[in-house]
Design an enzyme around this catalytic site. Structure first.
Site, PDB file in Angstrom:
ATOM      1  N   HIS A  98       1.620  -0.311   1.276  1.00  0.00           N
ATOM      2  CA  HIS A  98       0.717  -1.435   0.319  1.00  0.00           C
ATOM      3  C   HIS A  98      -0.634  -2.111   0.023  1.00  0.00           C
ATOM      4  CE1 HIS A  98       2.708  -5.183  -2.072  1.00  0.00           C
ATOM      5  NE2 HIS A  98       2.995  -4.126  -2.554  1.00  0.00           N
ATOM      6  N   ASP A 153      10.683  -1.274  -1.204  1.00  0.00           N
ATOM      7  CA  ASP A 153      11.659   0.029  -1.825  1.00  0.00           C
ATOM      8  C   ASP A 153      12.096   0.707  -0.859  1.00  0.00           C
ATOM      9  OD1 ASP A 153       9.496  -0.290  -3.967  1.00  0.00           O
ATOM     10  OD2 ASP A 153      11.113  -0.798  -4.495  1.00  0.00           O
TER      11      ASP A 153
HETATM   12  C1  SDX Z   1       5.443  -1.600  -5.346  1.00  0.00           C
HETATM   13  O1  SDX Z   1       1.835  -4.774  -5.742  1.00  0.00           O
HETATM   14  C2  SDX Z   1       2.726  -4.921  -5.479  1.00  0.00           C
HETATM   15  O2  SDX Z   1       3.076  -6.142  -5.142  1.00  0.00           O
HETATM   16  C3  SDX Z   1       3.954  -3.969  -5.607  1.00  0.00           C
HETATM   17  C4  SDX Z   1       4.829  -4.087  -4.788  1.00  0.00           C
HETATM   18  C5  SDX Z   1       6.039  -5.572  -6.074  1.00  0.00           C
HETATM   19  O3  SDX Z   1       7.100  -6.036  -5.272  1.00  0.00           O
HETATM   20  O4  SDX Z   1       5.580  -5.788  -6.716  1.00  0.00           O
HETATM   21  O5  SDX Z   1       5.294  -5.036  -3.737  1.00  0.00           O
HETATM   22  C6  SDX Z   1       6.187  -3.591  -5.545  1.00  0.00           C
HETATM   23  O6  SDX Z   1       5.179  -0.983  -5.796  1.00  0.00           O
HETATM   24  C7  SDX Z   1       6.032  -1.187  -4.032  1.00  0.00           C
HETATM   25  C8  SDX Z   1       5.140  -0.066  -3.227  1.00  0.00           C
HETATM   26  C9  SDX Z   1       6.058   1.298  -3.570  1.00  0.00           C
HETATM   27  N1  SDX Z   1       5.493   2.229  -3.109  1.00  0.00           N
HETATM   28  C10 SDX Z   1       5.557   3.326  -3.163  1.00  0.00           C
HETATM   29  O7  SDX Z   1       5.951   3.088  -2.084  1.00  0.00           O
HETATM   30  C11 SDX Z   1       4.439   4.507  -3.147  1.00  0.00           C
HETATM   31  C12 SDX Z   1       4.116   5.420  -1.454  1.00  0.00           C
HETATM   32  N2  SDX Z   1       2.619   4.021  -1.720  1.00  0.00           N
HETATM   33  C13 SDX Z   1       1.361   4.859  -1.636  1.00  0.00           C
HETATM   34  O8  SDX Z   1       1.441   5.218  -3.117  1.00  0.00           O
HETATM   35  C14 SDX Z   1       0.546   3.189  -1.727  1.00  0.00           C
HETATM   36  O9  SDX Z   1       0.685   2.923  -0.347  1.00  0.00           O
HETATM   37  C15 SDX Z   1       0.568   2.184  -2.751  1.00  0.00           C
HETATM   38  C16 SDX Z   1       0.720   2.734  -4.111  1.00  0.00           C
HETATM   39  C17 SDX Z   1       1.808   1.163  -2.556  1.00  0.00           C
HETATM   40  C18 SDX Z   1      -0.423   1.342  -2.338  1.00  0.00           C
HETATM   41  O10 SDX Z   1      -1.680   2.110  -2.934  1.00  0.00           O
HETATM   42  P1  SDX Z   1      -3.318   1.603  -2.319  1.00  0.00           P
HETATM   43  O11 SDX Z   1      -3.173   0.203  -2.107  1.00  0.00           O
HETATM   44  O12 SDX Z   1      -4.023   2.210  -3.725  1.00  0.00           O
HETATM   45  O13 SDX Z   1      -3.867   2.501  -1.396  1.00  0.00           O
HETATM   46  P2  SDX Z   1      -4.532   3.771  -1.211  1.00  0.00           P
HETATM   47  O14 SDX Z   1      -3.941   4.866  -2.127  1.00  0.00           O
HETATM   48  O15 SDX Z   1      -5.739   3.145  -1.228  1.00  0.00           O
HETATM   49  O16 SDX Z   1      -4.089   4.319   0.576  1.00  0.00           O
HETATM   50  C19 SDX Z   1      -4.850   3.816   1.403  1.00  0.00           C
HETATM   51  C20 SDX Z   1      -4.447   4.986   2.489  1.00  0.00           C
HETATM   52  C21 SDX Z   1      -5.392   5.819   1.332  1.00  0.00           C
HETATM   53  O17 SDX Z   1      -5.761   6.659   2.648  1.00  0.00           O
HETATM   54  P3  SDX Z   1      -7.477   7.137   2.590  1.00  0.00           P
HETATM   55  O18 SDX Z   1      -8.028   8.152   0.824  1.00  0.00           O
HETATM   56  O19 SDX Z   1      -7.486   6.174   2.774  1.00  0.00           O
HETATM   57  O20 SDX Z   1      -7.444   8.248   3.469  1.00  0.00           O
HETATM   58  O21 SDX Z   1      -3.894   5.220   2.461  1.00  0.00           O
HETATM   59  C22 SDX Z   1      -3.362   6.723   2.149  1.00  0.00           C
HETATM   60  C23 SDX Z   1      -4.006   7.323   0.889  1.00  0.00           C
HETATM   61  O22 SDX Z   1      -3.237   8.408   1.103  1.00  0.00           O
HETATM   62  N3  SDX Z   1      -1.511   6.054   1.894  1.00  0.00           N
HETATM   63  C24 SDX Z   1      -1.097   7.009   2.476  1.00  0.00           C
HETATM   64  C25 SDX Z   1       0.666   6.185   1.303  1.00  0.00           C
HETATM   65  N4  SDX Z   1      -0.169   5.342   0.837  1.00  0.00           N
HETATM   66  C26 SDX Z   1      -0.985   5.558   1.102  1.00  0.00           C
HETATM   67  N5  SDX Z   1      -0.602   7.796   2.874  1.00  0.00           N
HETATM   68  C27 SDX Z   1       0.699   8.565   3.132  1.00  0.00           C
HETATM   69  N6  SDX Z   1       1.765   7.741   2.900  1.00  0.00           N
HETATM   70  C28 SDX Z   1       1.679   6.602   2.021  1.00  0.00           C
HETATM   71  N7  SDX Z   1       2.442   6.242   1.584  1.00  0.00           N
END
Ligand code: SDX
Length: 432
Positions: free
Chosen positions: A309, A367
């Site tokens: 998140h 989720d």
């Molecule tokens: C919702 O914003 C909100 O409030 C949203 C929400 C709401 O109520 O409105 O809470 C609802 O959208 C919840 C999130 C649902 N999405 C998912 O479950 C999809 C999987 N999650 C990711 O795609 C990700 O965690 C996000 C999109 C939710 C957040 O992305 P960020 O903040 O941009 O984080 P990031 O992509 O910069 O990740 C940081 C690091 C990265 O690694 P590095 O590049 O630093 O090496 O963490 C890794 C990412 O690769 N990472 C994951 C991961 N999520 C982040 N690695 C594996 N699996 C994951 N799920």
């Protein structure tokens, strides 16, 4: 409201200095007021994804991501989920206080009496293929609402804002249920005024003319709690989309349609559908490690849906309530063996102990468990994000109203760091 304190930050760029006011909220991080930055120092800030940018001042929802705290108008989400109901939380988000009994009755009646849609709206559904994703229908039909209710599109008229807000909250379940029925090839159901918000939605989704529909209180209560958990969440992607659409003066129906479109993405609201598809693809506990390794592989775009998140670097408090509700509902429905839940729990256990997830502070989000409950209720995965949109319409409408009435808000228009070609002359075709 924000109070300016005397603390300032000093920015020195080349030989120019700029004092930036530090604005404090009632709780949470302060903000640097950079509104004069470009005019004074001729430069922009740079923050792709707005991870460190406050886009507005708001009194609706506060999140402390480090501690896993979520407050709606100061009330913890756990207390609202346990003690309140969705329409009461809707009133709270819209008005700032929990309703007294008179307000509650007036608000519930107002929503109840707006649940029907214009009869001609039905024609829109006929234009979609039966296998259209219901979110495609939601974007299209909600966007069309302004053509049916032109008497509530003047955003500068408080009365019209009130009516359009109530129409959206009241009609979104009806439109969602119609999308579900259309996908099934079953007749649409009209709302029943004697039912409460969640009972009504379930009736419109699952009632068939061939037999009498019986409301299952276990399911309607669980749905009501799921709607509360999804109602609002600060300046997330879809809420920011609604705000920026609204900042141009677009009508509220068009703004909410833009929020639905943004929510659909699998990185946002579409994740609940993606979680179920991922759990089904994992298929067994033995396969979990393979998927966790894929998620950790920098060269593999795969991510564990339902994990991570932008704000929560701790357990999403909504996920905790959702997990509890999941066990409760499956028990009460007598679902003894749900392999997807077993896989989800094992996946959570493995991920929470894995260094990669621990270091990056990736926890289950709202989720992760919601889809398992919705599946047990009888919804197909394509409807999961639709349910998220039904709930979040309340938050979008509350945030849209706050933005419209905010004296400092103006059209959202970010700038950029331009790295393209500098000026050059046109080259004729024969010279290329
Ligand atoms: C919702 O914003 C909100 O409030 C949203 C929400 C709401 O109520 O409105 O809470 C609802 O959208 C919840 C999130 C649902 N999405 C998912 O479950 C999809 C999987 N999650 C990711 O795609 C990700 O965690 C996000 C999109 C939710 C957040 O992305 P960020 O903040 O941009 O984080 P990031 O992509 O910069 O990740 C940081 C690091 C990265 O690694 P590095 O590049 O630093 O090496 O963490 C890794 C990412 O690769 N990472 C994951 C991961 N999520 C982040 N690695 C594996 N699996 C994951 N799920």
């Amino acid at each position: 409201m924000t109070e300016k304190n005397f603390k300032k930050a000093k920015l020195i760029l080349d030989n120019k200095e700029l004092d930036l006011d530090i604005l404090n909220g009632s709780v949470g991080p302060s903000v640097l007021d950079i509104r004069n930055l470009y005019s004074k120092l001729g430069c922009f800030t740079y923050d792709p994804g707005y991870g460190a940018t406050g886009s507005c001042e708001s009194e609706i929802t506060y999140i402390n991501g480090e501690e896993g705290v979520l407050l709606h108008r100061g009330y913890p989400i756990e207390e609202l989920a346990k003690n309140s109901n969705f329409l009461e939380v809707a009133f709270l988000l819209l008005n700032g206080e929990l309703p007294n009994s008179d307000d509650k009755e007036e608000f519930e009646n107002a929503i109840t009496f707006h649940t029907m849609v214009h009869e001609q709206l039905i024609n829109f559904y006929r234009g979609f293929r039966r296998d259209a994703h219901p979110m495609a229908i939601m974007v299209g039909v909600v966007g069309a609402l302004s053509s049916f209710y032109p008497d509530s599109t003047n955003i500068n008229d408080p009365q019209q804002r009130l009516i359009s807000s109530r129409r959206l909250i009241a009609k979104i379940p009806t439109i969602a249920a119609m999308a579900f029925k259309y996908s099934l090839g079953q007749p649409f159901n009209y709302p029943q005024n004697k039912l409460n918000y969640s009972e009504n939605f379930l009736h419109m989704c699952f009632s068939v003319p061939a037999e009498e529909y019986k409301n299952n209180p276990v399911i309607s209560k669980a749905l009501d709690r799921i709607l509360i958990l999804h109602a609002d969440h600060e300046q997330n992607a879809s809420t920011s989309t609604v705000r920026i659409a609204g900042s141009s003066g677009a009508n509220p129906f068009a703004c909410i349609a833009s929020g639905i479109a943004s929510l659909w993405g699998p990185a946002h609201g579409g994740a609940n559908e993606a979680v179920l598809n991922m759990l089904a693809e994992i298929g067994s506990k033995e396969n979990i490690k393979k998927f966790v390794d894929k998620a950790k592989d920098k060269n593999d775009p795969f991510r564990l849906f339902g994990f991570g998140h932008r704000v929560y670097k701790n357990y999403d408090p909504r996920a905790s309530v959702m997990r509890e509700t999941c066990h409760e509902v499956l028990d009460l429905l007598g679902v003894k063996n749900e392999p997807l839940l077993d896989i989800a729990m094992e996946l959570e256990k493995i991920a929470l102990k894995d260094d990669y997830f621990v270091e990056k502070k990736l926890y289950p989000n709202v989720d992760f468990y919601s889809g398992i409950i919705l599946k047990a209720m009888g919804f197909p995965t394509e409807m999961f994000t639709v349910l998220f949109a039904v709930a979040r319409t309340v938050g979008w409408v509350a945030q849209w109203n706050e933005m419209i009435t905010d004296p400092v808000q103006r059209i959202g228009r970010p700038r950029q760091l331009y790295t393209g070609k500098t000026e050059r002359s046109f080259i004729k075709l024969q010279d290329r």
